[in-house]
Write an enzyme that holds these catalytic residues in place. Structure first.
Site, mmCIF file in Angstrom:
data_model
loop_
_atom_site.group_PDB
_atom_site.id
_atom_site.type_symbol
_atom_site.label_atom_id
_atom_site.label_comp_id
_atom_site.label_asym_id
_atom_site.label_seq_id
_atom_site.Cartn_x
_atom_site.Cartn_y
_atom_site.Cartn_z
ATOM 1 N N LYS A 132 0.840 -1.197 0.000
ATOM 2 C CA LYS A 132 0.000 0.000 0.000
ATOM 3 C C LYS A 132 0.876 1.249 0.000
ATOM 4 O O LYS A 132 2.078 1.171 0.294
ATOM 5 C CB LYS A 132 -0.866 0.012 1.263
ATOM 6 C CG LYS A 132 -1.955 -1.064 1.297
ATOM 7 C CD LYS A 132 -2.778 -0.979 2.566
ATOM 8 C CE LYS A 132 -3.861 -2.031 2.614
ATOM 9 N NZ LYS A 132 -4.917 -1.879 1.590
ATOM 10 N N ARG B 78 -10.054 -11.890 1.412
ATOM 11 C CA ARG B 78 -10.871 -12.939 0.800
ATOM 12 C C ARG B 78 -10.164 -14.277 0.834
ATOM 13 O O ARG B 78 -10.814 -15.319 0.823
ATOM 14 C CB ARG B 78 -11.251 -12.532 -0.630
ATOM 15 C CG ARG B 78 -10.081 -12.381 -1.557
ATOM 16 C CD ARG B 78 -10.413 -11.570 -2.789
ATOM 17 N NE ARG B 78 -10.567 -10.142 -2.472
ATOM 18 C CZ ARG B 78 -10.895 -9.215 -3.371
ATOM 19 N NH1 ARG B 78 -11.120 -9.538 -4.631
ATOM 20 N NH2 ARG B 78 -11.009 -7.957 -2.993
HETATM 21 N N1 BES Z 1 -8.124 -4.152 4.239
HETATM 22 C C1 BES Z 1 -8.270 -3.708 2.917
HETATM 23 C C2 BES Z 1 -9.590 -2.956 2.677
HETATM 24 C C3 BES Z 1 -9.793 -1.671 3.422
HETATM 25 C C4 BES Z 1 -9.589 -0.468 2.790
HETATM 26 C C5 BES Z 1 -10.277 -1.662 4.709
HETATM 27 C C6 BES Z 1 -9.808 0.723 3.451
HETATM 28 C C7 BES Z 1 -10.494 -0.466 5.389
HETATM 29 C C8 BES Z 1 -10.278 0.720 4.751
HETATM 30 C C9 BES Z 1 -8.236 -4.887 1.961
HETATM 31 O O1 BES Z 1 -7.440 -5.952 2.339
HETATM 32 C C10 BES Z 1 -7.693 -4.386 0.654
HETATM 33 O O2 BES Z 1 -6.566 -4.005 0.616
HETATM 34 N N2 BES Z 1 -8.530 -4.422 -0.394
HETATM 35 C C11 BES Z 1 -8.144 -3.997 -1.674
HETATM 36 C C12 BES Z 1 -8.648 -5.019 -2.666
HETATM 37 C C13 BES Z 1 -8.106 -4.857 -4.063
HETATM 38 C C14 BES Z 1 -6.606 -5.120 -4.084
HETATM 39 C C15 BES Z 1 -8.817 -5.810 -4.970
HETATM 40 C C16 BES Z 1 -8.758 -2.629 -1.932
HETATM 41 O O3 BES Z 1 -9.871 -2.366 -1.458
HETATM 42 O O4 BES Z 1 -8.116 -1.811 -2.563
HETATM 43 MN MN MN Z 2 -5.408 -5.696 1.712
#
Ligand code: BES
Ligand code: MN
Ligand code: ZN
Length: 500
Positions: free
Chosen positions: A281, A355
């Site tokens: 990230k 997931r």
């Molecule tokens: N934990 C994150 C989602 C999240 C984002 C929770 C903001 C709380 C606040 C999750 O694991 C994630 O990183 N999801 C990605 C999925 C994508 C790579 C398909 C996302 O939402 O960008």
């Molecule tokens: Mn994630």
């Protein structure tokens, strides 16, 4: 903090602050408010007529009393329109008023219990909402993990719930017991989410689960890496591959039926820190990813409340817990994983890790022959884009009857959810050349329903998936909500289980 029900004329109750309610409009002060009003020579009525009282829900007007009532100050808290008052209004008003009393230095606070009939609430329901609102509004993060299951200092020592003389004290006491049990669960969830990720590790979550088992007679299994390997949980283990802290797969069971009843299964995403892994990230705001175990925390919190309430239902909580980190052993984009149900997954993004661990947890739930399964996960940023932050969780369901029950629980607790679709078309974007599915479409649209469609492939029972990404944390204190972790989902789950 201790909550005690007392039955005596409210004007004579000795406390640092007295809280009474007032509706908006031309409503005459009745019940406890009427008693205090008379004791103060009609001061409250006069202020109301002049329009000087804050009567919107949660509005607080402090009155300093020189004589008439035993307490040195009276706080009048608004309940809004008498036609529209409900449990949520009572919780919000209670949270604001008690927090104001604390800010004024009160340590012993008395609050008038609402008489029967207000907002169609029974005395028990009104007492429950009052205590829930007060306890949650006073919540303070307790920084040492040892405190997390204890009764930390909330700035107020005693809350006196002053019941009308003609009401049944037992009903009010029952509401207090429910309110306290509920607050205990929400506080645990908030504490776990607020704890830093170097403390709230998978092992820490497992220790909390073991403590809950001791406290409430639950059966507990803590699966380590070898346990997960023996069960072929290749998706969960892939996420854990680059983790410094050891993963734990938590199974916590409350079974008053002694195996006779098909269980209700609660699944919570337990990513104790989500760096994104190799698909790392950005640096801005990454600290918020300590909240990526909010689903798991909510499930543990709900178990605490259900244990305290001695719920008659058989309930099993599953929390796959790991960090999502990156080192030379970390899983990588293009890896192909085999989940415990045999499905193979091509990794596109290591940041779509939630997931993966849920896949193995949902497949595990299948073996428990569940009556129904509800999972909670901070799963997608896309869900926050779709529904907003602090507004509603995304609700996906493969069963209308179960969806209706979860929606009813959401409405009753004001832990809002909003339906999003579970259509097979969303799987099209996950088609893989080398595996049964990709873990991410790599496309910027439909993130929340695409993730839900992925999860559905691991499910063969009535199921609801709640994407709580926008609900785990908040920036301000309001009503019975405090800044930081919300504990979202605990009250919804408890309501669902106790009405199932
Ligand atoms: N934990 C994150 C989602 C999240 C984002 C929770 C903001 C709380 C606040 C999750 O694991 C994630 O990183 N999801 C990605 C999925 C994508 C790579 C398909 C996302 O939402 O960008
Ligand atoms: Mn994630
Ligand atoms: Zn995540």
């Amino acid at each position: 903090m201790q909550t005690t029900v007392v039955q005596q004329p409210i004007a004579r109750v000795e406390a640092d602050a007295l809280i009474v309610h007032h509706f908006s409009g031309a409503h005459r002060a009745g019940g406890a408010t009427g008693d205090v009003d008379r004791a103060l020579g009609g001061l409250i009525t006069e202020l109301a007529e002049r329009g000087d009282l804050a009567t919107d829900v949660g509005g607080v007007t402090p009155l300093f009393t020189r004589a008439g009532v035993a307490a040195p100050r009276v706080l009048v808290v608004g309940l809004g329109d008498p036609q529209r008052v409900d449990a949520e209004a009572v919780r919000r008003a209670s949270g604001e008023a008690v927090r104001k009393a604390r800010d004024l230095g009160a340590r012993r606070v008395a609050i008038g219990a609402l008489g029967s009939g207000i907002g169609g609430l029974t005395p028990s329901e009104a007492a429950r909402a009052t205590v829930e609102g007060a306890r949650l509004g006073l919540y303070r993060y307790r920084a040492t993990p040892a405190e997390a299951l204890g009764d930390g200092d909330r700035g107020i020592d005693e809350l006196l719930l002053v019941a009308p003389e003609n009401d049944r004290v037992e009903a009010v006491g029952d509401g207090v017991r429910w309110g306290e049990a509920t607050a205990d669960g929400v506080e645990l969830a908030r504490d776990l989410v607020n704890l830093p990720p170097n403390v709230a590790t998978p092992t820490h979550l497992a220790e909390v689960a073991e403590q809950l088992a001791r406290d409430h007679g639950f059966a507990v299994t803590i699966g380590d890496r070898a346990w997960a390997e023996a069960r072929g949980m290749g998706a969960f283990l892939a996420v854990a591959q680059g983790a410094g802290h050891e993963p734990r797969f938590i199974v916590l069971e409350h079974d008053p039926s002694r195996g006779k009843e098909a269980p209700l299964v609660l699944v919570g995403k337990g990513v104790t820190f989500d760096s994104g892994g190799v698909s790392i990230k950005g640096r801005a705001g990454m600290e918020a990813m300590k909240s990526d175990m909010a689903g798991g925390a909510a499930v543990l919190g709900a178990m605490r409340t259900l244990g305290r309430l001695r719920s008659p239902r058989r309930v099993i909580a599953l929390v796959p817990a790991t960090e999502n980190m990156l080192d030379a052993h970390a899983y990588r984009p293009a890896d192909v994983l085999t989940a415990s149900n045999g499905l193979t997954i091509e990794v596109i993004s290591t940041d779509a890790e939630g997931r993966l661990l849920l896949a193995d947890a949902l497949a595990y739930a299948q073996q428990l022959k569940p009556k129904a399964v509800v999972d909670l996960a901070t799963l997608t940023g896309a869900c926050v884009v779709a529904l907003g932050r602090g507004t509603a969780a995304g609700r996906f369901a493969n069963d209308d009857a179960l969806a209706a029950r979860v929606d009813a629980a959401a409405a009753a607790t004001h832990e809002r959810v909003w339906p999003l679709p579970l259509w097979p078309e969303y799987l099209d974007d996950l088609e893989s050349d080398v595996a049964d599915m990709k873990n991410s479409s790599g496309k910027p649209h439909g993130g929340a329903p695409v993730a839900a469609a992925f999860l559905q492939r691991f499910v063969d029972y009535p199921w609801v998936h709640l994407d709580i990404a926008g609900m785990a944390m908040r920036d301000d204190a309001r009503g019975y909500h405090t800044k930081g972790a919300t504990g979202f989902g605990v009250r919804l789950l408890v309501h669902w289980v106790t009405h199932a």
